[in-house]
Every structure is written in C-alpha cells, then in structure tokens.
Write a protein that holds these residues in place. Structure first.
Motif, PDB file in Angstrom:
ATOM      1  N   SER A   9       0.826  -1.211   0.000  1.00  0.00           N
ATOM      2  CA  SER A   9       0.000   0.000   0.000  1.00  0.00           C
ATOM      3  C   SER A   9       0.860   1.261   0.000  1.00  0.00           C
ATOM      4  O   SER A   9       0.396   2.321  -0.396  1.00  0.00           O
ATOM      5  CB  SER A   9      -0.946   0.005   1.201  1.00  0.00           C
ATOM      6  N   ARG A  10       2.101   1.137   0.433  1.00  0.00           N
ATOM      7  CA  ARG A  10       3.012   2.280   0.424  1.00  0.00           C
ATOM      8  C   ARG A  10       3.956   2.240  -0.775  1.00  0.00           C
ATOM      9  O   ARG A  10       4.925   2.997  -0.844  1.00  0.00           O
ATOM     10  CB  ARG A  10       3.796   2.320   1.726  1.00  0.00           C
ATOM     11  N   HIS A  11       3.687   1.328  -1.710  1.00  0.00           N
ATOM     12  CA  HIS A  11       4.437   1.212  -2.966  1.00  0.00           C
ATOM     13  C   HIS A  11       5.918   0.957  -2.719  1.00  0.00           C
ATOM     14  O   HIS A  11       6.775   1.558  -3.353  1.00  0.00           O
ATOM     15  CB  HIS A  11       4.253   2.459  -3.828  1.00  0.00           C
ATOM     16  N   LEU A  12       6.213   0.062  -1.783  1.00  0.00           N
ATOM     17  CA  LEU A  12       7.592  -0.272  -1.450  1.00  0.00           C
ATOM     18  C   LEU A  12       7.902  -1.704  -1.870  1.00  0.00           C
ATOM     19  O   LEU A  12       7.076  -2.598  -1.713  1.00  0.00           O
ATOM     20  CB  LEU A  12       7.832  -0.150   0.059  1.00  0.00           C
ATOM     21  N   ARG A 134      -9.333   4.125 -19.424  1.00  0.00           N
ATOM     22  CA  ARG A 134      -8.023   4.770 -19.287  1.00  0.00           C
ATOM     23  C   ARG A 134      -7.983   5.530 -17.957  1.00  0.00           C
ATOM     24  O   ARG A 134      -7.008   5.480 -17.217  1.00  0.00           O
ATOM     25  CB  ARG A 134      -7.786   5.708 -20.471  1.00  0.00           C
ATOM     26  N   LEU A 135      -9.081   6.237 -17.631  1.00  0.00           N
ATOM     27  CA  LEU A 135      -9.173   6.937 -16.349  1.00  0.00           C
ATOM     28  C   LEU A 135      -9.126   5.939 -15.189  1.00  0.00           C
ATOM     29  O   LEU A 135      -8.458   6.165 -14.185  1.00  0.00           O
ATOM     30  CB  LEU A 135     -10.461   7.759 -16.296  1.00  0.00           C
ATOM     31  N   HIS A 136      -9.830   4.831 -15.356  1.00  0.00           N
ATOM     32  CA  HIS A 136      -9.845   3.762 -14.359  1.00  0.00           C
ATOM     33  C   HIS A 136      -8.419   3.245 -14.104  1.00  0.00           C
ATOM     34  O   HIS A 136      -8.005   3.051 -12.963  1.00  0.00           O
ATOM     35  CB  HIS A 136     -10.766   2.655 -14.881  1.00  0.00           C
ATOM     36  N   LEU A 137      -7.663   3.045 -15.159  1.00  0.00           N
ATOM     37  CA  LEU A 137      -6.277   2.592 -15.038  1.00  0.00           C
ATOM     38  C   LEU A 137      -5.425   3.637 -14.320  1.00  0.00           C
ATOM     39  O   LEU A 137      -4.612   3.297 -13.449  1.00  0.00           O
ATOM     40  CB  LEU A 137      -5.689   2.310 -16.421  1.00  0.00           C
ATOM     41  N   TRP A 138      -5.615   4.883 -14.665  1.00  0.00           N
ATOM     42  CA  TRP A 138      -4.829   5.950 -14.049  1.00  0.00           C
ATOM     43  C   TRP A 138      -5.098   6.031 -12.546  1.00  0.00           C
ATOM     44  O   TRP A 138      -4.160   6.127 -11.753  1.00  0.00           O
ATOM     45  CB  TRP A 138      -5.155   7.281 -14.730  1.00  0.00           C
ATOM     46  N   GLY A 140      -6.305   3.634 -10.613  1.00  0.00           N
ATOM     47  CA  GLY A 140      -5.774   2.420 -10.002  1.00  0.00           C
ATOM     48  C   GLY A 140      -4.267   2.468  -9.830  1.00  0.00           C
ATOM     49  O   GLY A 140      -3.725   2.022  -8.815  1.00  0.00           O
ATOM     50  N   ASP A 141      -3.557   3.033 -10.813  1.00  0.00           N
ATOM     51  CA  ASP A 141      -2.106   3.184 -10.717  1.00  0.00           C
ATOM     52  C   ASP A 141      -1.733   4.186  -9.637  1.00  0.00           C
ATOM     53  O   ASP A 141      -0.812   3.971  -8.858  1.00  0.00           O
ATOM     54  CB  ASP A 141      -1.517   3.654 -12.050  1.00  0.00           C
ATOM     55  N   ARG A 142      -2.465   5.263  -9.603  1.00  0.00           N
ATOM     56  CA  ARG A 142      -2.152   6.321  -8.632  1.00  0.00           C
ATOM     57  C   ARG A 142      -2.282   5.844  -7.190  1.00  0.00           C
ATOM     58  O   ARG A 142      -1.483   6.192  -6.332  1.00  0.00           O
ATOM     59  CB  ARG A 142      -3.063   7.516  -8.872  1.00  0.00           C
ATOM     60  N   LYS A 158       3.055   4.051  -9.266  1.00  0.00           N
ATOM     61  CA  LYS A 158       2.367   5.202  -8.701  1.00  0.00           C
ATOM     62  C   LYS A 158       2.642   6.416  -9.572  1.00  0.00           C
ATOM     63  O   LYS A 158       3.782   6.763  -9.814  1.00  0.00           O
ATOM     64  CB  LYS A 158       2.832   5.472  -7.272  1.00  0.00           C
ATOM     65  N   LEU A 159       1.599   7.023 -10.073  1.00  0.00           N
ATOM     66  CA  LEU A 159       1.715   8.231 -10.852  1.00  0.00           C
ATOM     67  C   LEU A 159       1.393   9.413  -9.959  1.00  0.00           C
ATOM     68  O   LEU A 159       0.454   9.390  -9.213  1.00  0.00           O
ATOM     69  CB  LEU A 159       0.763   8.203 -12.041  1.00  0.00           C
ATOM     70  N   VAL A 160       2.200  10.422 -10.048  1.00  0.00           N
ATOM     71  CA  VAL A 160       1.955  11.606  -9.208  1.00  0.00           C
ATOM     72  C   VAL A 160       1.588  12.769 -10.078  1.00  0.00           C
ATOM     73  O   VAL A 160       1.997  12.938 -11.155  1.00  0.00           O
ATOM     74  CB  VAL A 160       3.207  11.939  -8.367  1.00  0.00           C
TER      75      VAL A 160
END
Length: 160
Positions: A9-12, A134-138, A140-142, A158-160
């Motif tokens: 959850s912390r993208h580690l 595409r929004l759903h993917l973004w 989910g990635d974020r 993770k996209l910032v």
C-alpha cells in the motif's frame, strides 16, 4: 501479519523496506511468509511504516471507512474496494484489455459510420468506454489498487 499489505500500500519493494528499516531482505521475506519476527524487528518496521507494533501484528488489514484517508479516496476507487468485498479483485491486465478492445472496436465502428449512422453512435460509445477505462487505469495506478497474483511482490506503480 499484514506487513505485505502495508508494504504494497506504500508502494515499497521488499528491498526498499529492508533498506529503510535496517533489516535484511531475507528477514522481510521470512516475516511476510508467516514466521514470527523479533520485537526489535517489529519496532524497526513499525517506525518505518509509521504505525504502532500492535497494528503491525494484526492478521487482517481492515480499512477504517471513517478515516480521513478513506474519505479522500475518489468514489470510483471506493467501488473497487466494494468489488473486492465480493472477491472480484480488479487486475490491471483485464482493465487494459477492455480499454484496448474498446479502442479497437470503437475505431472500426467509427469508420463504419460513413456507411451507417448507428455504427457511428456505437463507435463513439465504445471510444468513450475506452477513455473511461483509461481513467480507471490511471486512478488504479495512482492509488496502487491493482491485484496481480503474478506480481504480488513487486511494488505498485504510482503516478503523481
């Protein structure tokens, strides 16, 4: 123990968590596989993850729906958690496939729109669906919401 869920959850990655906590990667792997950690290891991990030791030793990860973090999540992402309640875990691969298929058929139907108006309408609807995915993917990635059993040990993008 919920170490793996907290780490993801912390993208580690395991390597990143090991470096930050001062523990070895092998120790992180052992703890995630179910072996009992020492109190000192728990304290190191709790400090890095900014939680207390008691939370770290829980068996299940439960989302507090009254917390500020939950309230700040977009509605679409909350629906992903609702799907998870029914054991329908979203995968990035399936969402990407729907997006690609919608783009492909949307483009084909738009081309057929020169012949038939209903085909043009169908093509526009399919293209709109593709952009929604595409929004759903973004999103989910974020927020790292994807479930992928093949890449369960890899950090989420993770996209910032």
């Amino acid at each position: 123990m919920i170490l793996k869920q907290l780490r993801l959850s912390r993208h580690l990655s395991q390597e990143q968590l090991a470096q930050m906590s001062g523990l070895s990667v092998r120790t992180i792997q052992r703890i995630e596989s179910g072996q009992s950690p020492s109190l000192e290891s728990l304290k190191c991990l709790a400090a890095v993850l900014e939680i207390d030791v008691q939370t770290l030793t829980q068996e299940k990860f439960i989302m507090d729906k009254h917390s500020d973090r939950w309230q700040q999540l977009p509605l679409g992402l909350k629906w992903l958690f609702a799907l998870n309640f029914f054991s329908l875990r979203p995968s990035r691969k399936s969402a990407r496939n729907v997006e690609l298929i919608s783009h492909l058929f949307g483009f084909v139907f738009c081309c057929l729109g020169f012949i038939s108006e209903p085909a043009l309408v169908g093509g526009v609807i399919l293209l709109a669906n593709a952009y929604l995915f595409r929004l759903h993917l973004w999103v989910g990635d974020r927020y790292g919401a994807w479930y992928d059993p093949e890449d369960s040990d890899l950090p989420r993008r993770k996209l910032v």
